[in-house]
Design an enzyme around this catalytic site. Structure first.
Site, PDB file in Angstrom:
ATOM      1  N   ASP A   1       0.776  -1.244   0.000  1.00 58.42           N
ATOM      2  CA  ASP A   1       0.000   0.000   0.000  1.00 58.42           C
ATOM      3  C   ASP A   1       0.803   1.287   0.000  1.00 58.42           C
ATOM      4  O   ASP A   1       0.278   2.339   0.329  1.00 58.42           O
ATOM      5  CB  ASP A   1      -0.890  -0.009   1.247  1.00 58.42           C
ATOM      6  CG  ASP A   1      -0.096  -0.167   2.528  1.00 58.42           C
ATOM      7  OD1 ASP A   1       1.135  -0.021   2.488  1.00 58.42           O
ATOM      8  OD2 ASP A   1      -0.706  -0.443   3.578  1.00 58.42           O
TER       9      ASP A   1
ATOM     10  N   GLU B   1      -0.236  -9.058  -1.170  1.00 60.34           N
ATOM     11  CA  GLU B   1      -0.927  -8.499   0.012  1.00 60.34           C
ATOM     12  C   GLU B   1      -2.121  -7.646  -0.442  1.00 60.34           C
ATOM     13  O   GLU B   1      -2.265  -6.476  -0.050  1.00 60.34           O
ATOM     14  CB  GLU B   1       0.023  -7.702   0.907  1.00 60.34           C
ATOM     15  CG  GLU B   1      -0.452  -7.573   2.343  1.00 60.34           C
ATOM     16  CD  GLU B   1       0.455  -6.719   3.223  1.00 60.34           C
ATOM     17  OE1 GLU B   1       0.354  -5.485   3.170  1.00 60.34           O
ATOM     18  OE2 GLU B   1       1.266  -7.303   3.959  1.00 60.34           O
TER      19      GLU B   1
ATOM     20  N   GLU C   1      -2.490   5.020   2.530  1.00 55.79           N
ATOM     21  CA  GLU C   1      -2.393   3.599   2.160  1.00 55.79           C
ATOM     22  C   GLU C   1      -3.725   2.981   1.733  1.00 55.79           C
ATOM     23  O   GLU C   1      -3.756   2.143   0.824  1.00 55.79           O
ATOM     24  CB  GLU C   1      -1.794   2.805   3.332  1.00 55.79           C
ATOM     25  CG  GLU C   1      -0.312   3.080   3.573  1.00 55.79           C
ATOM     26  CD  GLU C   1      -0.032   4.322   4.401  1.00 55.79           C
ATOM     27  OE1 GLU C   1      -0.996   4.970   4.855  1.00 55.79           O
ATOM     28  OE2 GLU C   1       1.143   4.667   4.591  1.00 55.79           O
TER      29      GLU C   1
ATOM     30  N   HIS D   1       5.127   5.324  13.409  1.00 54.97           N
ATOM     31  CA  HIS D   1       5.605   6.118  12.273  1.00 54.97           C
ATOM     32  C   HIS D   1       4.515   6.657  11.358  1.00 54.97           C
ATOM     33  O   HIS D   1       4.788   7.437  10.451  1.00 54.97           O
ATOM     34  CB  HIS D   1       6.561   5.288  11.420  1.00 54.97           C
ATOM     35  CG  HIS D   1       5.879   4.171  10.677  1.00 54.97           C
ATOM     36  ND1 HIS D   1       5.264   4.364   9.468  1.00 54.97           N
ATOM     37  CD2 HIS D   1       5.696   2.876  10.978  1.00 54.97           C
ATOM     38  CE1 HIS D   1       4.745   3.223   9.069  1.00 54.97           C
ATOM     39  NE2 HIS D   1       4.980   2.299   9.967  1.00 54.97           N
TER      40      HIS D   1
ATOM     41  N   ARG E   1       1.681   8.346   9.024  1.00 57.67           N
ATOM     42  CA  ARG E   1       1.356   9.742   8.697  1.00 57.67           C
ATOM     43  C   ARG E   1       0.077  10.205   9.391  1.00 57.67           C
ATOM     44  O   ARG E   1      -0.003  11.354   9.816  1.00 57.67           O
ATOM     45  CB  ARG E   1       1.187   9.899   7.176  1.00 57.67           C
ATOM     46  CG  ARG E   1       2.491  10.175   6.467  1.00 57.67           C
ATOM     47  CD  ARG E   1       2.352  10.182   4.954  1.00 57.67           C
ATOM     48  NE  ARG E   1       3.667   9.964   4.368  1.00 57.67           N
ATOM     49  CZ  ARG E   1       4.441  10.927   3.860  1.00 57.67           C
ATOM     50  NH1 ARG E   1       4.033  12.157   3.831  1.00 57.67           N
ATOM     51  NH2 ARG E   1       5.642  10.634   3.369  1.00 57.67           N
TER      52      ARG E   1
ATOM     53  N   HIS F   1      12.065   5.136  13.792  1.00 51.67           N
ATOM     54  CA  HIS F   1      12.008   5.315  12.336  1.00 51.67           C
ATOM     55  C   HIS F   1      12.826   6.540  11.935  1.00 51.67           C
ATOM     56  O   HIS F   1      12.921   7.511  12.701  1.00 51.67           O
ATOM     57  CB  HIS F   1      10.534   5.509  11.966  1.00 51.67           C
ATOM     58  CG  HIS F   1      10.193   5.388  10.518  1.00 51.67           C
ATOM     59  ND1 HIS F   1      10.536   6.349   9.592  1.00 51.67           N
ATOM     60  CD2 HIS F   1       9.524   4.434   9.823  1.00 51.67           C
ATOM     61  CE1 HIS F   1      10.084   5.984   8.393  1.00 51.67           C
ATOM     62  NE2 HIS F   1       9.464   4.823   8.512  1.00 51.67           N
TER      63      HIS F   1
HETATM   64  C1  UD1 Z   1       6.323   4.847   4.208  1.00 51.08           C
HETATM   65  C2  UD1 Z   1       4.975   4.441   3.611  1.00 51.08           C
HETATM   66  C3  UD1 Z   1       4.129   3.742   4.656  1.00 51.08           C
HETATM   67  C4  UD1 Z   1       4.888   2.609   5.329  1.00 51.08           C
HETATM   68  C5  UD1 Z   1       6.213   3.122   5.851  1.00 51.08           C
HETATM   69  C6  UD1 Z   1       7.021   1.979   6.390  1.00 51.08           C
HETATM   70  C7  UD1 Z   1       4.012   5.892   1.892  1.00 51.08           C
HETATM   71  C8  UD1 Z   1       3.223   7.102   1.617  1.00 51.08           C
HETATM   72  N1  UD1 Z   1       4.249   5.615   3.189  1.00 51.08           N
HETATM   73  O1  UD1 Z   1       6.053   5.822   5.199  1.00 51.08           O
HETATM   74  O2  UD1 Z   1       2.975   3.221   4.037  1.00 51.08           O
HETATM   75  O3  UD1 Z   1       4.122   2.112   6.387  1.00 51.08           O
HETATM   76  O4  UD1 Z   1       6.946   3.723   4.777  1.00 51.08           O
HETATM   77  O5  UD1 Z   1       8.085   2.424   7.164  1.00 51.08           O
HETATM   78  O6  UD1 Z   1       4.402   5.219   0.984  1.00 51.08           O
HETATM   79  N2  UD1 Z   1      13.787   8.358   5.799  1.00 51.08           N
HETATM   80  C9  UD1 Z   1      15.163   8.315   5.785  1.00 51.08           C
HETATM   81  N3  UD1 Z   1      15.763   7.116   5.498  1.00 51.08           N
HETATM   82  C10 UD1 Z   1      15.070   5.985   5.256  1.00 51.08           C
HETATM   83  C11 UD1 Z   1      13.659   6.042   5.293  1.00 51.08           C
HETATM   84  C12 UD1 Z   1      13.035   7.244   5.560  1.00 51.08           C
HETATM   85  O7  UD1 Z   1      15.826   9.300   5.998  1.00 51.08           O
HETATM   86  O8  UD1 Z   1      15.681   4.942   5.026  1.00 51.08           O
HETATM   87  C13 UD1 Z   1      13.121   9.663   6.104  1.00 51.08           C
HETATM   88  C14 UD1 Z   1      13.192  10.646   4.916  1.00 51.08           C
HETATM   89  O9  UD1 Z   1      13.342  11.935   5.422  1.00 51.08           O
HETATM   90  C15 UD1 Z   1      11.817  10.505   4.280  1.00 51.08           C
HETATM   91  C16 UD1 Z   1      10.957  10.267   5.510  1.00 51.08           C
HETATM   92  O10 UD1 Z   1      11.742   9.443   6.348  1.00 51.08           O
HETATM   93  O11 UD1 Z   1      11.465  11.638   3.536  1.00 51.08           O
HETATM   94  C17 UD1 Z   1       9.595   9.649   5.289  1.00 51.08           C
HETATM   95  O12 UD1 Z   1       9.668   8.533   4.427  1.00 51.08           O
HETATM   96  P1  UD1 Z   1       8.372   8.147   3.530  1.00 51.08           P
HETATM   97  O13 UD1 Z   1       8.681   6.929   2.743  1.00 51.08           O
HETATM   98  O14 UD1 Z   1       7.910   9.334   2.813  1.00 51.08           O
HETATM   99  O15 UD1 Z   1       7.253   7.852   4.595  1.00 51.08           O
HETATM  100  P2  UD1 Z   1       7.160   6.796   5.759  1.00 51.08           P
HETATM  101  O16 UD1 Z   1       6.514   7.467   6.888  1.00 51.08           O
HETATM  102  O17 UD1 Z   1       8.446   6.120   5.951  1.00 51.08           O
HETATM  103  N1  UDP Z   2      11.299  -3.506  11.356  1.00 51.45           N
HETATM  104  C1  UDP Z   2      12.680  -3.620  11.290  1.00 51.45           C
HETATM  105  N2  UDP Z   2      13.445  -2.774  12.038  1.00 51.45           N
HETATM  106  C2  UDP Z   2      12.907  -1.824  12.836  1.00 51.45           C
HETATM  107  C3  UDP Z   2      11.493  -1.693  12.885  1.00 51.45           C
HETATM  108  C4  UDP Z   2      10.712  -2.546  12.120  1.00 51.45           C
HETATM  109  O1  UDP Z   2      13.205  -4.473  10.604  1.00 51.45           O
HETATM  110  O2  UDP Z   2      13.661  -1.097  13.483  1.00 51.45           O
HETATM  111  C5  UDP Z   2      10.479  -4.421  10.556  1.00 51.45           C
HETATM  112  C6  UDP Z   2       9.333  -5.091  11.269  1.00 51.45           C
HETATM  113  O3  UDP Z   2       9.732  -6.259  11.943  1.00 51.45           O
HETATM  114  C7  UDP Z   2       8.389  -5.368  10.112  1.00 51.45           C
HETATM  115  C8  UDP Z   2       8.588  -4.172   9.210  1.00 51.45           C
HETATM  116  O4  UDP Z   2       9.865  -3.639   9.553  1.00 51.45           O
HETATM  117  O5  UDP Z   2       8.806  -6.514   9.393  1.00 51.45           O
HETATM  118  C9  UDP Z   2       7.505  -3.165   9.411  1.00 51.45           C
HETATM  119  O6  UDP Z   2       7.855  -1.983   8.798  1.00 51.45           O
HETATM  120  P1  UDP Z   2       7.220  -0.588   9.166  1.00 51.45           P
HETATM  121  O7  UDP Z   2       6.713  -0.621  10.558  1.00 51.45           O
HETATM  122  O8  UDP Z   2       8.223   0.435   8.789  1.00 51.45           O
HETATM  123  O9  UDP Z   2       6.030  -0.455   8.119  1.00 51.45           O
HETATM  124  P2  UDP Z   2       4.520  -0.963   8.090  1.00 51.45           P
HETATM  125  O10 UDP Z   2       4.492  -2.422   8.360  1.00 51.45           O
HETATM  126  O11 UDP Z   2       3.756  -0.171   9.089  1.00 51.45           O
HETATM  127  O12 UDP Z   2       4.066  -0.608   6.718  1.00 51.45           O
END
Ligand code: UD1
Ligand code: UDP
Length: 380
Positions: free
Chosen positions: A96, A118, A132, A209, A211, A242
């Site tokens: 998603d 999924e 999502e 984490h 939004r 995160h």
């Molecule tokens: C995204 C997904 C969400 C998912 C989550 C899992 C969308 C809209 N959201 O949300 O569905 O549950 O990932 O974690 O697709 N960042 C870093 N390094 C990283 C990752 C993130 O610096 O490795 C920071 C960056 O500043 C980035 C921000 O986190 O801009 C947010 O990342 P983003 O993918 O936009 O949203 P998530 O909240 O991570």
């Molecule tokens: N996870 C990880 N390291 C962390 C936190 C989460 O490997 O520090 C794993 C967790 O076990 C799961 C996945 O990341 O498999 C979930 O990701 P996240 O919570 O970022 O996204 P969501 O599932 O909410 O989309």
């Protein structure tokens, strides 16, 4: 050879697609290609390392504090090139995220069939989870094959008039991944994790984490966690934070400095899974953790108002705690203080799979392309 290209970009997609990329590669009829958007950079690379995956294409789109529009547009532009170069016969997207939606839309523009891994999860609230829920619905309109983790997910798709022949109940690939990561006697890479008081204190594993929790809900959650840590001396909190700057700011403002609270960097997937296996209780707004923890017999309090994963709630191992401070504290403290309440929730159940989801998905793809005469049996 069938060229099947898996597209993913965030941590959870990578964890759940890694075993599938490998399963596809093990089939002689399939060339398994891997295109990453790197919507997450560091958190994606960590998963690629744990599962030893080498992408064939890397869009490298991540920027700090990226918006939904920049993610989607950068993915779309990048995917044009990837599809032209790798010429897939099918594209697989997962779940998603914005990567998922853009990956599916791009496949459609190139008239490449789409498999949605999924598929069929719903809250029926357009703004929660945001964005999502809408991403899932849009991908449903585009996809050709639907790999549903549960029978409930299939029912959701049938209600939306998706043709039954394209729907497969496979279980969730996250259970396949868990089978490869959780081990007895696992040693963590840091002494901080090796020396946590396992068995002596109650270890609460936390992640947050989403939004839709930005702002007031996240503040409530952080203050609730602080109160739980302050009021319960037998508790140790571990929170791999995160990398989102919005999340980090909330943690710094409201939670940092709480007693017996370890605010650490995101963990590699294998470390996270093994830490979960040793924890007492999980508090999270994550989707993936709601699926993993029940398989490991760990109760979960979900820090959200709703969930698109009602199966473990029905099984009694997951409860919705919401985003109200007092309610979260009260529900957590009941599980910390009452052996009976805890025992009612701490049962290993597996509503999300048996660890063979990837096998069923690969079989379904071969069946769809006429390379096999047998349609895979549904997971029940
Ligand atoms: C995204 C997904 C969400 C998912 C989550 C899992 C969308 C809209 N959201 O949300 O569905 O549950 O990932 O974690 O697709 N960042 C870093 N390094 C990283 C990752 C993130 O610096 O490795 C920071 C960056 O500043 C980035 C921000 O986190 O801009 C947010 O990342 P983003 O993918 O936009 O949203 P998530 O909240 O991570
Ligand atoms: N996870 C990880 N390291 C962390 C936190 C989460 O490997 O520090 C794993 C967790 O076990 C799961 C996945 O990341 O498999 C979930 O990701 P996240 O919570 O970022 O996204 P969501 O599932 O909410 O989309």
């Amino acid at each position: 050879m069938l060229r099947v290209m898996s597209v993913f970009g965030t941590r959870p997609e990578a964890i759940k697609m890694a075993p599938l990329v490998r399963e596809l590669a093990s089939r002689p009829e399939i060339e398994s290609l891997c295109c990453v958007t790197a919507q997450h950079r560091q958190m994606l690379d960590s998963v690629l390392e744990v599962f030893d995956l080498k992408p064939d294409w890397d869009l490298d789109i991540m920027t700090p504090r990226q918006t939904l529009s920049t993610i989607t547009s950068k993915c779309l532009l990048g995917m044009d090139e990837a599809i032209d170069a790798l010429k897939p016969d099918m594209i697989l997207v997962h779940g998603d995220t914005s990567t998922t939606f853009a990956g599916a839309l791009s496949a459609f523009y190139h008239q490449v069939p789409v498999g949605h891994v999924e598929a069929g999860l719903r809250t029926y609230d357009k703004y929660s989870p945001f964005p999502e829920e809408m991403n899932r619905k849009l991908v449903t309109s585009i996809a050709d094959l639907y790999f549903c983790p549960t029978v409930n997910n299939k029912k959701n798709l049938l209600k939306e008039a998706v043709g039954e022949s394209g729907i497969f109940i496979t279980g969730n690939t996250v259970i396949d991944a868990l089978k490869t990561t959780v081990r007895e006697g696992y040693r963590f890479s840091t002494e901080e994790l090796n020396h946590l008081p396992y068995g002596k204190k109650k270890l609460l594993l936390v992640t947050c984490h989403r939004r839709e929790n930005y702002g007031e809900p996240m503040r409530n959650i952080m203050l609730a966690l602080r109160q739980i840590a302050e009021e319960n001396e037998d508790v140790e909190l571990v929170y791999p934070v995160h990398l989102s700057p919005v999340v980090r700011q909330a943690v710094d403002e409201y939670l940092r400095g709480a007693p017996r609270t370890h605010l650490i960097d995101p963990l590699p997937a294998d470390e996270m899974h093994n830490l979960m296996a040793r924890s007492y209780l999980v508090l999270t707004d994550s989707g993936g953790l709601q699926e993993e923890a029940p398989a490991l017999g760990k109760p979960v309090l979900v820090l959200r108002r709703e969930t698109e994963r009602p199966e473990a709630v029905a099984a009694g191992t997951v409860k919705l705690a919401g985003v109200d401070r007092e309610k979260i504290v009260q529900m957590a403290e009941e599980l910390i203080r009452s052996k009976e309440a805890y025992a009612r929730m701490a049962r290993a159940v597996n509503p999300y799979g048996d660890g063979f989801a990837c096998r069923r998905i690969a079989d379904a793809i071969l069946w769809y392309f006429g390379k096999s005469q047998t349609r895979p049996e549904d997971y029940r």
